[in-house]
Design a protein around this motif. Structure first.
Motif, PDB file in Angstrom:
ATOM      1  N   SER A  26      41.204  -5.492  65.800  1.00 17.90           N
ATOM      2  CA  SER A  26      41.763  -4.212  66.229  1.00 17.90           C
ATOM      3  C   SER A  26      40.656  -3.179  66.425  1.00 17.90           C
ATOM      4  O   SER A  26      39.550  -3.316  65.893  1.00 17.90           O
ATOM      5  CB  SER A  26      42.755  -3.693  65.193  1.00 17.90           C
ATOM      6  OG  SER A  26      42.065  -3.316  64.018  1.00 17.90           O
ATOM      7  N   GLN A  28      40.762  -0.349  65.143  1.00 16.59           N
ATOM      8  CA  GLN A  28      40.596   0.226  63.810  1.00 16.59           C
ATOM      9  C   GLN A  28      39.536  -0.530  63.013  1.00 16.59           C
ATOM     10  O   GLN A  28      38.777   0.066  62.256  1.00 16.59           O
ATOM     11  CB  GLN A  28      41.935   0.229  63.061  1.00 16.59           C
ATOM     12  CG  GLN A  28      41.897   0.994  61.756  1.00 16.59           C
ATOM     13  CD  GLN A  28      41.556   2.472  61.941  1.00 16.59           C
ATOM     14  OE1 GLN A  28      42.091   3.131  62.816  1.00 16.59           O
ATOM     15  NE2 GLN A  28      40.655   2.995  61.125  1.00 16.59           N
ATOM     16  N   SER A  32      36.201   1.117  61.435  1.00 21.50           N
ATOM     17  CA  SER A  32      35.842   0.936  60.023  1.00 21.50           C
ATOM     18  C   SER A  32      34.451   0.329  59.866  1.00 21.50           C
ATOM     19  O   SER A  32      33.685   0.736  58.991  1.00 21.50           O
ATOM     20  CB  SER A  32      36.872   0.049  59.322  1.00 21.50           C
ATOM     21  OG  SER A  32      38.125   0.694  59.288  1.00 21.50           O
TER      22      SER A  32
END
Length: 67
Positions: A26, A28, A32
């Motif tokens: 993802s 995300q 991160s």
């Protein structure tokens, strides 16, 4: 563990979404990783290095923790 994913991605004119798709993760996860909030599995680290035609050691900077 620090990394230079953000620098490599920008140098290669790649968006977070494009990198995420290449790695089958993802956006995300990419965020991160770039923020140092997530340490990837060895397999993901290998895939990231391969995308940029580098070694894992070129992408990730391992800093030993002081005891």
């Amino acid at each position: 563990m620090k990394n230079i994913i953000n620098e490599l991605r920008k140098k290669n004119s790649m968006t977070q979404i494009e990198l995420a798709k290449k790695l089958n993760v993802s956006r995300q996860t990419i965020i991160s990783l770039e923020n140092g909030k997530y340490n990837p599995s060895i397999m993901l680290a290998y895939k990231i290095a391969k995308v940029f035609d580098l070694t894992i050691e070129d992408v990730f900077i391992f800093e030993e923790e002081e005891e």
